[in-house]
Write an enzyme that holds these catalytic residues in place. Structure first.
Site, PDB file in Angstrom:
ATOM      1  N   SER A   1      36.862  40.855  49.632  1.00 21.21           N
ATOM      2  CA  SER A   1      36.531  40.207  48.358  1.00 21.21           C
ATOM      3  C   SER A   1      37.618  39.185  48.013  1.00 21.21           C
ATOM      4  O   SER A   1      38.783  39.553  47.880  1.00 21.21           O
ATOM      5  CB  SER A   1      36.416  41.252  47.244  1.00 21.21           C
ATOM      6  OG  SER A   1      35.345  42.128  47.507  1.00 21.21           O
TER       7      SER A   1
ATOM      8  N   GLU B   1      42.062  37.741  45.025  1.00 12.73           N
ATOM      9  CA  GLU B   1      42.520  39.083  45.373  1.00 12.73           C
ATOM     10  C   GLU B   1      43.473  39.078  46.563  1.00 12.73           C
ATOM     11  O   GLU B   1      44.477  39.784  46.546  1.00 12.73           O
ATOM     12  CB  GLU B   1      41.325  40.001  45.653  1.00 12.73           C
ATOM     13  CG  GLU B   1      41.714  41.450  45.894  1.00 12.73           C
ATOM     14  CD  GLU B   1      40.531  42.392  45.870  1.00 12.73           C
ATOM     15  OE1 GLU B   1      40.600  43.422  46.559  1.00 12.73           O
ATOM     16  OE2 GLU B   1      39.536  42.118  45.161  1.00 12.73           O
TER      17      GLU B   1
ATOM     18  N   ARG C   1      43.312  46.877  40.894  1.00 14.96           N
ATOM     19  CA  ARG C   1      43.713  46.007  42.010  1.00 14.96           C
ATOM     20  C   ARG C   1      45.124  45.453  41.815  1.00 14.96           C
ATOM     21  O   ARG C   1      45.427  44.320  42.196  1.00 14.96           O
ATOM     22  CB  ARG C   1      42.719  44.852  42.191  1.00 14.96           C
ATOM     23  CG  ARG C   1      41.305  45.275  42.474  1.00 14.96           C
ATOM     24  CD  ARG C   1      41.157  46.012  43.797  1.00 14.96           C
ATOM     25  NE  ARG C   1      39.778  46.391  44.012  1.00 14.96           N
ATOM     26  CZ  ARG C   1      39.235  47.534  43.598  1.00 14.96           C
ATOM     27  NH1 ARG C   1      39.971  48.438  42.969  1.00 14.96           N
ATOM     28  NH2 ARG C   1      37.954  47.798  43.825  1.00 14.96           N
TER      29      ARG C   1
END
Length: 348
Positions: free
Chosen positions: A240, A338, A162
């Site tokens: 998320s 995130e 990520r």
């Protein structure tokens, strides 16, 4: 040059439906318009925010006091060897659907993810055992430091979980186009995610028809409120909100003392990745946990939602901090957001 608009509210351009006004707003419909608009703003010393699909973004209630450039460039080129070059403003899931229909494997498990193609290398978008770093071969960018267009290799993108070099230096590059090397096949790549394998009724490592993989992923995502649906308030989120923390050996051992047998995935050098959703639920924050007008999704603990579409970003961040602090107090693990934050931060 694209038209400039003043006072445009950013909330309708985000999946969270949050965000105040832009000082100025431009919808750039081609690579040249994107480059010219950003370059002019840089020459004038004007702050710039590049806006894609708004699906991984939290914008403050005060908005952005500068120029918001919405990337709306389009175009998809597919070569005989399976290389797919896509302009930044193309819709990601529409691209995945096309690749599945044309029997190009490599992104089928990334079905249903909202947003535009230009954001995929920035976040190294991933789900269900695939991420874009597995197929990206190059990213065309405008380098705001040099004032030039450059073609970066995958290695230069610095991909990690990520993460990418673009997140490391967020103001430098504007993604213009992305090239993916896909495999001409009617079958998916090896299924690498336990939940997806169970849904498909296959073993880890098996391959299935591309359309079956896509439909199974979409079904799983819908069950978690992760496919945009105006009739489902749980989809008013940024996906998320927290990444799955990766703990080094010492931190992993400390967590074992606090929560013996906790779920984990082994990583290199004794590190482990821990499911953030498990940490959140076991710290006392169940699905549907509410704080005023915001709540944790009723379907998936990792998503923080704006169910009525009327809450502000400050309310969302108060919930995020409560969850982060609760997990840290119980497990000694600090969760990291995130989504990209604009004018707001998880750390006060």
């Amino acid at each position: 040059m694209a038209d400039r608009l003043a006072g445009v509210r950013l909330a309708p351009y985000t999946t969270l439906r949050m965000g105040g006004p832009a000082g100025a707003f431009v919808e750039a419909r081609s690579e040249s318009e994107i480059v010219e608009t950003v370059a002019e703003a840089d020459r004038d010393g004007e702050p710039v925010l590049i806006l894609g699909g708004g699906s991984n973004l939290v914008v403050s209630d005060e908005g952005f006091d500068g120029l918001v450039v919405r990337a709306a460039s389009t175009g998809v080129e597919i070569t005989g060897d399976g290389r797919v070059t896509v302009q930044a403003g193309e819709d990601w899931d529409a691209l995945v659907a096309r690749c599945v229909a044309e029997e190009l494997a490599g992104v089928e498990c990334l079905s249903g993810i909202p947003g535009l193609v230009g954001s995929t290398p920035i976040q190294n978008v991933g789900a269900y055992g695939q991420d874009v770093s597995q197929t990206i071969t190059g990213v065309r960018v405008y380098d705001r430091m040099t004032g030039e267009i450059a073609d970066l290799t995958a290695a230069q993108c610095g991909f990690a979980y990520r993460h990418s070099a673009f997140k490391e230096d967020p103001g430098r590059h504007v993604v213009l186009a992305v090239t993916y090397a896909l495999t001409r096949s009617g079958l998916s790549g090896p299924i690498a995610y336990k939940e997806l394998a169970a849904r498909l009724g296959v073993k880890i490592g098996d391959r299935v028809p591309l359309d079956q993989a896509r439909e199974a992923v979409l079904a799983l995502r819908r069950g978690k409120g992760m496919v945009l649906d105006p009739l489902d308030p749980d989809t008013r989120s940024a996906g998320s909100f927290f990444t799955n923390p990766v703990l080094d050996a010492a931190a992993a051992a400390d967590l074992e003392l606090r929560a013996p047998g906790y779920p984990r995935w082994d990583m290199p050098d004794g590190a482990v990745k821990v499911p953030a959703a498990w940490l959140i639920e076991n710290a006392g924050f169940p699905k549907g946990y509410e704080k005023g007008r915001v709540r944790i999704s009723t379907k998936h603990t990792l998503a923080l939602t704006n169910p009525t579409g009327e809450a502000g970003a400050a309310e969302l961040m108060a919930l995020a901090r409560e969850v982060r602090d609760g997990v840290r107090e119980k497990f000694g693990v600090t969760l990291v957001n995130e989504p990209v934050m604009v004018g707001i931060a998880l750390d006060r």
